[in-house]
Design an enzyme around this catalytic site. Structure first.
Site, short mmCIF file in Angstrom:
data_model
loop_
_atom_site.label_atom_id
_atom_site.label_comp_id
_atom_site.label_asym_id
_atom_site.label_seq_id
_atom_site.Cartn_x
_atom_site.Cartn_y
_atom_site.Cartn_z
CB CYS A 208 3.77 -0.42 4.50
SG CYS A 208 2.30 0.25 3.92
N1 GLN Z 1 0.48 5.12 0.79
C1 GLN Z 1 0.39 3.68 0.63
C2 GLN Z 1 -0.20 3.04 0.78
O1 GLN Z 1 -1.96 3.36 1.35
C3 GLN Z 1 1.83 2.76 1.52
C4 GLN Z 1 1.32 2.94 2.96
C5 GLN Z 1 3.18 2.87 3.92
O2 GLN Z 1 3.35 3.52 3.77
N2 GLN Z 1 1.72 3.08 5.53
O3 GLN Z 1 -0.87 1.61 1.00
#
Ligand code: GLN
Length: 234
Positions: free
Chosen positions: A2
């Site tokens: 993210c």
């Molecule tokens: N692990 C978290 C999720 O599944 C954050 C994912 C991310 O940072 N892309 O939302």
């Protein structure tokens, strides 16, 4: 993974932080420039901000680029303290608004950019979702944000493959960790931005070194190394 962004400073519009910059979170939802894990951030978005002392949130499991209603309203949302995120869900995690940052305990807004093995996290009944980030947020809230650096270093030791970039704010403090992914800071005349990646090409953006904690408050900006040396795992 993210991408997230935090703001502490003068009251500005949410749209000036998230929608208007040429490489803001809306563009990062489909064309991030510095994302090392995942291609795009189409699994939801969330905006949290302080309305005086009150935490307000708007979250969705849809991609930010298609949110015409939010685009219409965001120029009217003004705050001095904002935490925003676009999500690329980790494989196996639910795609739902409650799994989307920012999470809150009513006092803090918190976003996690990364991944963590849920079995190393303490059991909790207060997580908003079974998503790793929601459980991690609950663990951080329970321990208190003053212990954020210790909490991250301990979880990072328990799960050496974890990526633990946290961004949290409570209206007067903005705190972030760089642990396995990118984090940048922009010191503007009217406030400070912490973000996974620059939202424009301003030469004043600085990279925060990995395994560091950054804290922004009225006193200024501090950057502290986190304990535990890199294990060479990534
Ligand atoms: N692990 C978290 C999720 O599944 C954050 C994912 C991310 O940072 N892309 O939302």
């Amino acid at each position: 993974m993210c991408r997230h962004l935090g703001w502490l400073g003068a009251a500005v519009t949410v749209s000036s932080l998230v929608l208007e910059p040429p490489s803001g979170l809306r563009v990062q939802s489909y064309a991030p420039r510095r994302q090392k894990y995942g291609l795009m951030n189409a699994d939801g978005w969330g905006i949290g901000f302080f309305d005086h002392d009150v935490v307000r949130r708007w979250r969705s499991a849809a991609p930010l680029w298609g949110e015409a209603s939010f685009e219409s309203v965001a120029p009217a949302l003004r705050s001095h303290c904002v935490v925003a995120a676009v999500r690329s869900a980790t494989v196996g995690m639910p795609i739902e608004a409650s799994a989307t940052a920012p999470f809150t305990d009513g006092r803090w807004l918190l976003s996690h950019n990364g991944v963590v093995d849920r079995t190393v996290l303490p059991l909790t009944s207060s997580a908003e979702s079974v998503c790793d980030s929601a459980i991690l947020a609950a663990a951080i809230f329970e321990r208190g944000l003053d212990a954020l650096g210790d909490t991250i270093a301990e979880i990072g030791t328990a799960d050496p493959l974890a990526r633990l970039n946290i961004l949290a704010a409570n209206g007067s403090r903005l705190i972030a960790t760089a642990w396995g992914d990118t984090l940048c800071i922009l010191r503007r005349d009217d406030g400070v931005v912490l973000a996974s990646e620059p939202y424009d090409d301003d030469p004043d953006w600085e990279d925060v070194p990995d395994r560091h904690l950054v804290e922004v408050s009225a006193k200024g900006v501090t950057m502290t190394p986190l304990d535990h040396p890199p294990k060479g795992s990534r």
